[in-house]
Design a protein around this motif. Sequence first.
Motif, PDB file in Angstrom:
ATOM      1  N   ILE A   1      28.118  19.055  39.162  1.00  0.00           N
ATOM      2  CA  ILE A   1      28.262  18.049  40.226  1.00  0.00           C
ATOM      3  C   ILE A   1      29.221  16.942  39.793  1.00  0.00           C
ATOM      4  CG2 ILE A   1      27.058  16.323  41.640  1.00  0.00           C
ATOM      5  CD1 ILE A   1      24.596  18.045  41.551  1.00  0.00           C
ATOM      6  N   ALA A   2      29.046  16.486  38.535  1.00  0.00           N
ATOM      7  CA  ALA A   2      29.856  15.360  38.067  1.00  0.00           C
ATOM      8  C   ALA A   2      31.322  15.730  37.920  1.00  0.00           C
ATOM      9  CB  ALA A   2      29.307  14.840  36.739  1.00  0.00           C
ATOM     10  N   ALA A   3      31.596  16.952  37.446  1.00  0.00           N
ATOM     11  CA  ALA A   3      32.996  17.338  37.245  1.00  0.00           C
ATOM     12  C   ALA A   3      33.737  17.375  38.585  1.00  0.00           C
ATOM     13  CB  ALA A   3      33.079  18.695  36.549  1.00  0.00           C
ATOM     14  N   PHE A   4      33.115  18.007  39.587  1.00  0.00           N
ATOM     15  CA  PHE A   4      33.745  18.040  40.912  1.00  0.00           C
ATOM     16  C   PHE A   4      33.938  16.625  41.468  1.00  0.00           C
ATOM     17  CE2 PHE A   4      32.527  22.577  41.174  1.00  0.00           C
ATOM     18  CZ  PHE A   4      33.695  23.086  41.722  1.00  0.00           C
ATOM     19  N   ALA A   5      32.870  15.829  41.420  1.00  0.00           N
ATOM     20  CA  ALA A   5      32.942  14.497  42.018  1.00  0.00           C
ATOM     21  C   ALA A   5      33.944  13.612  41.277  1.00  0.00           C
ATOM     22  CB  ALA A   5      31.562  13.852  42.015  1.00  0.00           C
ATOM     23  N   ALA A   6      33.938  13.701  39.954  1.00  0.00           N
ATOM     24  CA  ALA A   6      34.840  12.857  39.168  1.00  0.00           C
ATOM     25  C   ALA A   6      36.288  13.229  39.452  1.00  0.00           C
ATOM     26  CB  ALA A   6      34.534  13.007  37.681  1.00  0.00           C
ATOM     27  N   TYR A   7      36.538  14.534  39.546  1.00  0.00           N
ATOM     28  CA  TYR A   7      37.888  15.007  39.845  1.00  0.00           C
ATOM     29  C   TYR A   7      38.319  14.507  41.215  1.00  0.00           C
ATOM     30  CZ  TYR A   7      41.651  18.310  40.902  1.00  0.00           C
ATOM     31  OH  TYR A   7      42.844  18.878  41.254  1.00  0.00           O
ATOM     32  N   SER A   8      37.416  14.640  42.184  1.00  0.00           N
ATOM     33  CA  SER A   8      37.717  14.205  43.535  1.00  0.00           C
ATOM     34  C   SER A   8      38.057  12.703  43.559  1.00  0.00           C
ATOM     35  CB  SER A   8      36.513  14.499  44.433  1.00  0.00           C
ATOM     36  OG  SER A   8      36.853  14.350  45.784  1.00  0.00           O
ATOM     37  N   LEU A   9      37.195  11.918  42.913  1.00  0.00           N
ATOM     38  CA  LEU A   9      37.391  10.461  42.927  1.00  0.00           C
ATOM     39  C   LEU A   9      38.648  10.051  42.163  1.00  0.00           C
ATOM     40  CD1 LEU A   9      33.714   9.275  42.368  1.00  0.00           C
ATOM     41  CD2 LEU A   9      35.070   8.993  44.448  1.00  0.00           C
ATOM     42  N   SER A  10      38.973  10.818  41.127  1.00  0.00           N
ATOM     43  CA  SER A  10      40.089  10.423  40.286  1.00  0.00           C
ATOM     44  C   SER A  10      41.439  10.871  40.836  1.00  0.00           C
ATOM     45  CB  SER A  10      39.886  10.989  38.877  1.00  0.00           C
ATOM     46  OG  SER A  10      41.070  10.857  38.125  1.00  0.00           O
ATOM     47  N   GLN A  11      41.468  12.122  41.376  1.00  0.00           N
ATOM     48  CA  GLN A  11      42.779  12.736  41.645  1.00  0.00           C
ATOM     49  C   GLN A  11      43.090  12.967  43.120  1.00  0.00           C
ATOM     50  OE1 GLN A  11      45.159  14.088  39.340  1.00  0.00           O
ATOM     51  NE2 GLN A  11      44.157  13.089  37.624  1.00  0.00           N
TER      52      GLN A  11
END
Lengths: 280, 290
Positions: free
Chosen positions: A89-99
């Motif tokens: 969950i965190a990898a997808f969300a972090a990627y979304s928020l970052s990139q």
Amino acid sequence: MPDAIHRNHQGSWLVRILLTGAVVSTILPILWLLLIAFQRPRAIISPGWTFEFSLANFEEVFGPRQVYGAQVVNSVILVLVSTAITLVIAAFAAYSLSQLHWSRRTVASILGGAGLLQVIPPVTLVPGLFATLQTLGLNGTLSGLILLNTVFNLPFAVILIKFYFDTLPTELRESAAIDGASEFATFRRIMLPLAAPGIASVAIFTAIQVWNEFLFGLVFTTGGREAPITVGIATLIQPQEIKFGPMAAVGAVTAVPIIILAIVANRHIVAGLTRGAVKG
Amino acid sequence: MSPFKVLSLLPLLLVLVMLVAFPIGQMIWMSFGNVRLTAGELIWDSAGLANYERMLGDETFRISLWNSLVFIFFTVVITVVLGIALALAADRLVRGQKLVQNVLLWPAIVAPVVISVAWLLILSPQVGLVNKILRSLGASPQSWLGDPFGAMASVVVIDVWHWTPIVFLLIYTALRSLDPSVLEAARIDGANYVATVRYIVLPLLTPAILGAVAIRVLMGVKVFDEMYLLTFGGPGTATTVISIYLRSVFFESFQYGFGSALSVTVVVLVLVALLVALAVRSLIRGVRRA
């Protein structure tokens, strides 16, 4: 690394005393715990200093009729599943928020909501979480604990993994898109591997947090076969009687894997602890 | 907006709504009611502001807030000062930095429950290491955890042992990343070690130190495991901190409504403190820039 203010050796006996004291006083309580764990039960309560090696404490707590073995298994399952779900969950969300160019306000409010969970004492949310788990039919189950551990580790994981994705140039993603890669493929094949070292730190940190968790295990289980091992230790400490030997044995089983991890994966853990703390 | 953009964020949002927003909503809702647990269901009757009125007159709540403040004050000050001292010391080591860093990581990652057990084995009047030593020296055994002052002092000492390493790691990492040329320049200018630390190193470390203070304060607000296992909040209410009191309201007297009112108050107090801290920080930054 340069010697910073380091090349100055004046007063170094003071330095050595301070650090030796810190190292010795750190090791001593843990060493004493291990000694008691392997101490013959009647020698534990004797006033003298004899040490008689014995596995009696371990035999007592991990005997066939005891719950502690099952609780260790619960804790292992809890760590594996919660950490896996948290990371995905965190990898997808972090990627979304970052990139993926969310508006600044969106990013700030999501991180703010996640950060809120980091600052309020978990015990305040217990009745609300109780009601939520009741609705989902997960009260008193390992699945309920997996869910809670996932939720309470997500904010930190998202913030930290986002921090790693932030260091990757946006052009990387854009050129992959021009080459015709799908968004998921770009994430999975190009961006995720580049953030792998950061994700590894988060994985270790999350696993430690879940392994150590006590409060939710205490209030959302009855302390029996479905409880994690940290709760099992607590059941050995009763106001009327403290079972010192068994308590030390279970404590040793809980602590030793973590200490081995600290020795083996020191750099990863320090990176997770320090960066996460500063950024969070 | 591409589907991937939305889908990648959706699970996090779902979880945050379900397990953060919803429980917080429940907490606020319950704080205005009489809540009973009947056959596994929470039954809510309106109580207006009764829970909050009762809170204002609740002696134990006031004591638990005060105990938390005392605990936070002493543990934060001592761990931060010791952590800085250790970081400066480790930085000057010629050999053994790795060993120090490795061993000092242990307390920070071993379960608080195990830390409590280890210290129980040290402080216990029957089998404790300290009393064994006292007895060997001919002194009479003590029961620190059984005495109000001794119990609070013990949990403070244990917390300092437990969390000084995390402050050390934070400050040490920041210290190692300082630009050595600044420090070199100071030395060429003839500044001695103490002056270099006082006027150059500590100011440069201020962000890391403030970060460490913030983290330690939040940890102090949340502290639970050690008191629950070592003192159970006692003797009397001597070590009843906020989390310990809330647990007993929820799980010993089953007063979900009243407990929720206390919870709401605690959360509001933490958020107000946080906002004040942020405001002070931006004020100081503004003054520095002006």
